[in-house]
Design a protein around this motif. Structure first.
Motif, PDB file in Angstrom:
ATOM      1  N   CYS A  21     -37.871   4.852  28.448  1.00  0.00           N
ATOM      2  CA  CYS A  21     -37.587   4.502  27.052  1.00  0.00           C
ATOM      3  C   CYS A  21     -38.681   3.613  26.469  1.00  0.00           C
ATOM      4  O   CYS A  21     -39.058   3.771  25.305  1.00  0.00           O
ATOM      5  N   MET A  22     -39.186   2.694  27.283  1.00  0.00           N
ATOM      6  CA  MET A  22     -40.274   1.828  26.816  1.00  0.00           C
ATOM      7  C   MET A  22     -41.534   2.651  26.571  1.00  0.00           C
ATOM      8  O   MET A  22     -42.252   2.419  25.594  1.00  0.00           O
ATOM      9  N   GLU A  23     -41.799   3.613  27.462  1.00  0.00           N
ATOM     10  CA  GLU A  23     -42.970   4.467  27.282  1.00  0.00           C
ATOM     11  C   GLU A  23     -42.831   5.314  26.021  1.00  0.00           C
ATOM     12  O   GLU A  23     -43.803   5.479  25.274  1.00  0.00           O
ATOM     13  N   LEU A  79     -44.196   6.207  20.257  1.00  0.00           N
ATOM     14  CA  LEU A  79     -43.768   6.256  18.859  1.00  0.00           C
ATOM     15  C   LEU A  79     -44.503   5.223  18.017  1.00  0.00           C
ATOM     16  O   LEU A  79     -44.916   5.509  16.886  1.00  0.00           O
ATOM     17  N   VAL A  80     -44.685   4.029  18.560  1.00  0.00           N
ATOM     18  CA  VAL A  80     -45.436   2.984  17.848  1.00  0.00           C
ATOM     19  C   VAL A  80     -46.887   3.433  17.666  1.00  0.00           C
ATOM     20  O   VAL A  80     -47.474   3.247  16.596  1.00  0.00           O
ATOM     21  N   TRP A  81     -47.465   4.036  18.709  1.00  0.00           N
ATOM     22  CA  TRP A  81     -48.821   4.560  18.576  1.00  0.00           C
ATOM     23  C   TRP A  81     -48.890   5.595  17.455  1.00  0.00           C
ATOM     24  O   TRP A  81     -49.801   5.553  16.623  1.00  0.00           O
ATOM     25  N   SER A 140     -43.721  10.788  11.355  1.00  0.00           N
ATOM     26  CA  SER A 140     -44.840   9.987  11.852  1.00  0.00           C
ATOM     27  C   SER A 140     -44.986   8.663  11.113  1.00  0.00           C
ATOM     28  O   SER A 140     -45.453   7.685  11.681  1.00  0.00           O
ATOM     29  N   SER A 141     -44.555   8.624   9.855  1.00  0.00           N
ATOM     30  CA  SER A 141     -44.741   7.416   9.051  1.00  0.00           C
ATOM     31  C   SER A 141     -43.867   6.252   9.502  1.00  0.00           C
ATOM     32  O   SER A 141     -44.143   5.099   9.167  1.00  0.00           O
ATOM     33  N   ASN A 142     -42.824   6.530  10.268  1.00  0.00           N
ATOM     34  CA  ASN A 142     -41.916   5.483  10.746  1.00  0.00           C
ATOM     35  C   ASN A 142     -41.215   5.995  12.010  1.00  0.00           C
ATOM     36  O   ASN A 142     -39.991   5.967  12.118  1.00  0.00           O
ATOM     37  N   TYR A 201     -37.126   6.268  12.994  1.00  0.00           N
ATOM     38  CA  TYR A 201     -36.484   7.582  12.908  1.00  0.00           C
ATOM     39  C   TYR A 201     -35.921   8.003  14.265  1.00  0.00           C
ATOM     40  O   TYR A 201     -34.803   8.519  14.347  1.00  0.00           O
ATOM     41  N   ALA A 202     -36.701   7.823  15.304  1.00  0.00           N
ATOM     42  CA  ALA A 202     -36.281   8.267  16.639  1.00  0.00           C
ATOM     43  C   ALA A 202     -35.001   7.580  17.100  1.00  0.00           C
ATOM     44  O   ALA A 202     -34.227   8.168  17.855  1.00  0.00           O
TER      45      ALA A 202
END
Length: 168
Positions: free
Chosen positions: A4-6, A11-13, A92-94, A98-99
Motif C-alpha cells: 500500500c505504501m508503494e 500515486l504521489v509520483w 493523474s491530477s489528484n 482519487y485512488a
C-alpha cells in the motif's frame, strides 16, 4: 516496504508529473478535460443503451440486433477510448485522493462488471444472434445481459457523479 505504501508512492509520483500538475493547477484545463470526459461518457452510455434496449425487447425491434450492434458499437468503442484517456488525465491530477475515494473504487469495479457482462454476452448470448437477431423476440440470456448492462452503466454514471462531490 508495504504494498500500500508503494502504491501510494507511485500515486504521489504520478500526480507530481508535469502533465498532472498542469491539469490540476490550470483553472481552465481540468474543466475542459472533464467536459470532454462527460460528453464521451454520454456517447458510451447512450449507444450502449440503444443496444441494450434492443436486447431487452423495448426499442429498435424492426432492426436486426447484429446489424444494430455492428452500426452502433464502433461509436461506443471510440467514445470509450476518449472517456478512458480523459478519465486517466483527470485521475493523474489528484491520483492519491482519487485512488482512496470509495466512489472512484466503486466506479472501477462497476466498469469491470460492465466488461464482464459484455464478455459473457458475446461468448454466451450472442453466439446464435444470426438465428434470433432478426426476430422481435430475444432470448432470456440476451435480455438479462441488456438489463444488467443498463443497471451497471447507470451506476457507473452515478458513482462518477459522486466522485465529483466527494473529492476535494
Amino acid at each position: 516496504m508495504d504494498i500500500c505504501m508503494e502504491l501510494d508512492q507511485a500515486l504521489v509520483w504520478l500526480q507530481s508529473t508535469a502533465f498532472a500538475k498542469t491539469i490540476s493547477e490550470n483553472e481552465i484545463l481540468f474543466p475542459w478535460i472533464e467536459s470532454i470526459h462527460v460528453l464521451a461518457l454520454v456517447l458510451v452510455v447512450g449507444t450502449i443503451a440503444i443496444v441494450d434496449l434492443r436486447l431487452i425487447g423495448v426499442a429498435s425491434l424492426d432492426r436486426a440486433a447484429g446489424r444494430l450492434m455492428r452500426e452502433v458499437l464502433p461509436v461506443t468503442w471510440g467514445a470509450f477510448v476518449v472517456a478512458a484517456v480523459t478519465g486517466s488525465l483527470l485521475f493523474s491530477s489528484n491520483a492519491k485522493t482519487y485512488a482512496h475515494n470509495v466512489f472512484f473504487q466503486g466506479k472501477l469495479v462497476l466498469l469491470a462488471l460492465a466488461g464482464l457482462n459484455m464478455t459473457l454476452f458475446h461468448v454466451v448470448g450472442a453466439g446464435d444472434i444470426q438465428r434470433w437477431g432478426a426476430t422481435r423476440q430475444t432470448p432470456l440470456a440476451a435480455k438479462a445481459a441488456g438489463a444488467a448492462s443498463l443497471v451497471v452503466w447507470a451506476a457507473v454514471v452515478a458513482f462518477g457523479r459522486w466522485i465529483g462531490f466527494t473529492v476535494r
